[in-house]
Write a protein that holds these residues in place. Structure first.
Motif, PDB file in Angstrom:
ATOM      1  N   MET A 129      40.084  52.849   9.668  1.00 19.48           N
ATOM      2  CA  MET A 129      40.476  52.675   8.125  1.00 19.48           C
ATOM      3  C   MET A 129      41.922  53.553   8.101  1.00 19.48           C
ATOM      4  O   MET A 129      42.357  53.167   7.163  1.00 19.48           O
ATOM      5  CB  MET A 129      39.249  53.567   7.440  1.00 19.48           C
ATOM      6  CG  MET A 129      37.964  52.846   7.270  1.00 19.48           C
ATOM      7  SD  MET A 129      36.945  53.453   6.069  1.00 19.48           S
ATOM      8  CE  MET A 129      36.568  55.108   6.694  1.00 19.48           C
ATOM      9  N   THR A 130      42.144  54.501   8.895  1.00 20.34           N
ATOM     10  CA  THR A 130      43.430  55.366   8.922  1.00 20.34           C
ATOM     11  C   THR A 130      44.510  54.082   9.139  1.00 20.34           C
ATOM     12  O   THR A 130      45.658  53.909   8.612  1.00 20.34           O
ATOM     13  CB  THR A 130      43.620  56.524   9.972  1.00 20.34           C
ATOM     14  OG1 THR A 130      42.549  57.296   9.497  1.00 20.34           O
ATOM     15  CG2 THR A 130      45.002  56.865   9.651  1.00 20.34           C
ATOM     16  N   ARG A 131      44.353  53.433  10.165  1.00 23.33           N
ATOM     17  CA  ARG A 131      45.384  52.472  10.770  1.00 23.33           C
ATOM     18  C   ARG A 131      45.287  51.319   9.415  1.00 23.33           C
ATOM     19  O   ARG A 131      46.743  50.978   9.218  1.00 23.33           O
ATOM     20  CB  ARG A 131      44.679  51.742  11.748  1.00 23.33           C
ATOM     21  CG  ARG A 131      45.989  51.037  12.660  1.00 23.33           C
ATOM     22  CD  ARG A 131      45.141  50.448  14.037  1.00 23.33           C
ATOM     23  NE  ARG A 131      45.186  51.602  14.941  1.00 23.33           N
ATOM     24  CZ  ARG A 131      43.996  51.797  15.784  1.00 23.33           C
ATOM     25  NH1 ARG A 131      43.181  50.850  15.756  1.00 23.33           N
ATOM     26  NH2 ARG A 131      44.040  52.819  16.589  1.00 23.33           N
ATOM     27  N   GLU A 132      44.437  50.906   8.817  1.00 29.48           N
ATOM     28  CA  GLU A 132      44.473  49.952   8.024  1.00 29.48           C
ATOM     29  C   GLU A 132      45.377  50.455   6.743  1.00 29.48           C
ATOM     30  O   GLU A 132      46.036  49.412   6.204  1.00 29.48           O
ATOM     31  CB  GLU A 132      42.985  49.575   7.393  1.00 29.48           C
ATOM     32  CG  GLU A 132      42.300  48.756   8.408  1.00 29.48           C
ATOM     33  CD  GLU A 132      40.607  48.386   7.941  1.00 29.48           C
ATOM     34  OE1 GLU A 132      40.027  47.625   8.535  1.00 29.48           O
ATOM     35  OE2 GLU A 132      40.467  48.974   6.847  1.00 29.48           O
ATOM     36  N   SER A 133      45.287  51.586   6.543  1.00 27.86           N
ATOM     37  CA  SER A 133      45.969  52.049   5.044  1.00 27.86           C
ATOM     38  C   SER A 133      47.371  52.663   5.607  1.00 27.86           C
ATOM     39  O   SER A 133      48.194  53.339   4.743  1.00 27.86           O
ATOM     40  CB  SER A 133      45.105  53.122   4.523  1.00 27.86           C
ATOM     41  OG  SER A 133      43.904  52.529   4.147  1.00 27.86           O
ATOM     42  N   PRO A 151      53.373  55.725   3.406  1.00 26.46           N
ATOM     43  CA  PRO A 151      54.549  55.945   4.492  1.00 26.46           C
ATOM     44  C   PRO A 151      54.972  57.542   4.499  1.00 26.46           C
ATOM     45  O   PRO A 151      55.727  57.656   5.803  1.00 26.46           O
ATOM     46  CB  PRO A 151      55.811  55.205   3.618  1.00 26.46           C
ATOM     47  CG  PRO A 151      55.298  55.022   2.340  1.00 26.46           C
ATOM     48  CD  PRO A 151      53.921  55.073   2.211  1.00 26.46           C
ATOM     49  N   GLU A 152      54.449  58.297   3.872  1.00 25.22           N
ATOM     50  CA  GLU A 152      54.948  59.528   4.133  1.00 25.22           C
ATOM     51  C   GLU A 152      54.037  60.447   4.975  1.00 25.22           C
ATOM     52  O   GLU A 152      54.115  61.607   5.265  1.00 25.22           O
ATOM     53  CB  GLU A 152      54.776  60.560   2.571  1.00 25.22           C
ATOM     54  CG  GLU A 152      55.339  59.800   1.492  1.00 25.22           C
ATOM     55  CD  GLU A 152      57.055  59.973   1.590  1.00 25.22           C
ATOM     56  OE1 GLU A 152      57.481  61.309   1.782  1.00 25.22           O
ATOM     57  OE2 GLU A 152      57.894  59.103   2.091  1.00 25.22           O
ATOM     58  N   SER A 153      52.899  59.581   5.379  1.00 25.47           N
ATOM     59  CA  SER A 153      51.744  60.444   6.114  1.00 25.47           C
ATOM     60  C   SER A 153      52.296  60.902   7.431  1.00 25.47           C
ATOM     61  O   SER A 153      52.962  60.207   8.164  1.00 25.47           O
ATOM     62  CB  SER A 153      50.682  59.600   6.209  1.00 25.47           C
ATOM     63  OG  SER A 153      49.730  59.963   7.092  1.00 25.47           O
ATOM     64  N   GLY A 213      46.261  68.699   3.931  1.00 24.59           N
ATOM     65  CA  GLY A 213      46.547  67.943   2.776  1.00 24.59           C
ATOM     66  C   GLY A 213      47.034  66.508   2.651  1.00 24.59           C
ATOM     67  O   GLY A 213      47.458  66.139   1.781  1.00 24.59           O
ATOM     68  N   ASP A 214      47.259  65.998   4.059  1.00 24.89           N
ATOM     69  CA  ASP A 214      47.599  64.449   4.039  1.00 24.89           C
ATOM     70  C   ASP A 214      46.912  63.479   3.162  1.00 24.89           C
ATOM     71  O   ASP A 214      45.553  63.676   3.456  1.00 24.89           O
ATOM     72  CB  ASP A 214      47.705  64.159   5.485  1.00 24.89           C
ATOM     73  CG  ASP A 214      48.358  62.806   5.749  1.00 24.89           C
ATOM     74  OD1 ASP A 214      49.398  62.762   6.079  1.00 24.89           O
ATOM     75  OD2 ASP A 214      47.571  61.705   5.438  1.00 24.89           O
ATOM     76  N   GLU A 215      47.835  62.970   2.282  1.00 23.97           N
ATOM     77  CA  GLU A 215      46.807  62.003   1.491  1.00 23.97           C
ATOM     78  C   GLU A 215      46.357  60.865   2.101  1.00 23.97           C
ATOM     79  O   GLU A 215      45.196  60.403   1.381  1.00 23.97           O
ATOM     80  CB  GLU A 215      48.054  61.576   0.271  1.00 23.97           C
ATOM     81  CG  GLU A 215      48.187  62.780  -0.452  1.00 23.97           C
ATOM     82  CD  GLU A 215      48.991  62.375  -1.830  1.00 23.97           C
ATOM     83  OE1 GLU A 215      48.952  61.095  -2.294  1.00 23.97           O
ATOM     84  OE2 GLU A 215      49.346  63.243  -2.602  1.00 23.97           O
ATOM     85  N   LEU A 216      46.832  60.442   3.220  1.00 22.55           N
ATOM     86  CA  LEU A 216      46.199  59.306   3.803  1.00 22.55           C
ATOM     87  C   LEU A 216      44.725  59.540   4.343  1.00 22.55           C
ATOM     88  O   LEU A 216      43.783  59.157   4.032  1.00 22.55           O
ATOM     89  CB  LEU A 216      47.061  58.393   4.916  1.00 22.55           C
ATOM     90  CG  LEU A 216      46.382  57.676   5.847  1.00 22.55           C
ATOM     91  CD1 LEU A 216      45.695  56.572   5.229  1.00 22.55           C
ATOM     92  CD2 LEU A 216      47.588  57.340   6.781  1.00 22.55           C
ATOM     93  N   ALA A 217      44.846  60.848   4.985  1.00 22.44           N
ATOM     94  CA  ALA A 217      43.620  61.394   5.697  1.00 22.44           C
ATOM     95  C   ALA A 217      42.828  61.619   4.481  1.00 22.44           C
ATOM     96  O   ALA A 217      41.353  61.278   4.741  1.00 22.44           O
ATOM     97  CB  ALA A 217      44.094  62.616   6.259  1.00 22.44           C
ATOM     98  N   LEU A 218      42.897  62.004   3.466  1.00 20.71           N
ATOM     99  CA  LEU A 218      42.135  62.314   2.462  1.00 20.71           C
ATOM    100  C   LEU A 218      41.598  61.289   1.889  1.00 20.71           C
ATOM    101  O   LEU A 218      40.294  61.464   1.616  1.00 20.71           O
ATOM    102  CB  LEU A 218      42.971  63.139   1.240  1.00 20.71           C
ATOM    103  CG  LEU A 218      43.101  64.786   1.755  1.00 20.71           C
ATOM    104  CD1 LEU A 218      44.070  65.212   0.635  1.00 20.71           C
ATOM    105  CD2 LEU A 218      41.992  65.520   1.830  1.00 20.71           C
TER     106      LEU A 218
END
Ligand SMILES: [Zn+2]
Length: 318
Positions: free
Chosen positions: A199-203, A208-210, A229-234
């Motif tokens: 799911m991380t890879r897909e997003s 782009p800031e992750s 606090g990384d928004e992708l991970a959250l």
């Protein structure tokens, strides 16, 4: 229960994973007297696995007189009455192998066999988060998603030995994602360590800031990024929690357990997924049951749940 059981009645418990082989001597109070871990022998022959088990048992020769059974748990479908492995993608050589006969001949103790997720549920009921409960569901969030169901104090294996396959209940049939079981949209496609990475890879392109963009992805790294606090991970853990919550709400409506115990490596992300998980449960499960009675708790036995469950199941069967 005997008064001084510890040194007199031990189970040689074996957690036979695709990667690691873990063994322990467990007394009838749930105390682990001895424990060791090694790599699971690779290769095509079940004989190398049998030899490793015999070696491990002989290492603790001084306890031999006290051992009353060998109890093995494996990641796969088993016929526990016959102690035969029916299906185990990570241990193909054991499928339909006469493990019981071979080990009984070599070690002289009765041999028991169980699915690892089922045993973990029993371990948590005996010594962990579900102590004192009689209706328990355990959900293990690892590479895949496993489950074990205990009803009225007894492990529920189902009519064909495959009860508790919570990871393969459908939570999103229209996702287009195919599971290795053949179904689409299974819970383990969204709520496992493997799913976190996918799911991380897909997003990645949407974030782009992750900090994860330059990483070789693992579930642990996504968790660390989320904690920082990384928004992708959250977003990934929120999605994880959403699907897990849907799966748990279905379980609650079906089984009405006292407690659902959540185990496995991906439970490390609890602080990142729990809020969304509870939100889904609150929305979807029957209110009276879900909000007032069913407890959802983190497991307490860690890697030892399967070994403890194995020991307990053998005792119950002797
Ligand atoms: Zn599946």
């Amino acid at each position: 229960m005997p008064k001084n059981p510890s040194s007199e009645s031990l189970v040689f418990a074996v957690d036979l994973g695709g990667t690691h082989l873990r063994v322990a001597l467990v007394d009838d109070t749930g105390r682990i007297l001895k424990q060791s871990k090694q790599e699971t022998p690779k290769g095509d022959s079940a004989e190398s696995i049998v030899a490793a088990l015999v070696d491990a048992a002989q290492r603790w020769d001084s306890y031999k007189q006290a051992v009353v059974a060998v109890s093995i748990v494996v990641p796969g479908a088993v016929d526990s009455d016959k102690a035969v492995v029916l299906q185990a993608p990570n241990l193909p050589s054991l499928v339909n192998f006469a493990l019981k006969a071979e080990l009984e001949k070599r070690l002289g103790w009765p041999v028991f066999l169980e699915n690892d997720a089922n045993a973990a549920a029993v371990g948590e009921m005996w010594m962990g988060a579900a102590r004192g409960c009689r209706d328990v569901v355990s959900v293990t969030l690892g590479t895949g998603v496993g489950g074990g169901v205990i009803l009225d104090g007894k492990l529920w294996r189902g009519s064909h030995g495959s009860a508790g396959e919570i990871g393969h209940t459908t939570v999103d049939p229209f996702s287009g994602l195919k599971c290795k079981c053949g179904n689409t949209g299974c819970l383990e496609l969204f709520a496992s360590a493997t799913a976190i990475v996918r799911m991380t890879r897909e997003s990645l392109s949407s974030f782009p800031e992750s900090s994860l963009i330059s990483e070789e992805l693992t579930a642990e790294k996504v968790y660390e990024a989320g904690s920082a606090g990384d928004e992708l991970a959250l977003a990934v853990f929120k999605r994880f929690g959403m699907y897990l919550g849907i799966g748990l709400a279905n379980l609650i409506n079906l089984i009405d357990p006292q407690i659902i115990v959540i185990a496995g490596g991906a439970v490390n992300g609890w602080d990142l997924f729990a809020e969304e998980m509870y939100r889904q449960v609150d929305e979807r499960a029957f209110r009276t049951t879900a909000q007032q009675q069913v407890k959802i708790a983190r497991a307490e036995c860690g890697d030892n749940a399967g070994l403890l469950g194995a020991a307990r199941l053998a005792r119950n069967s002797l």
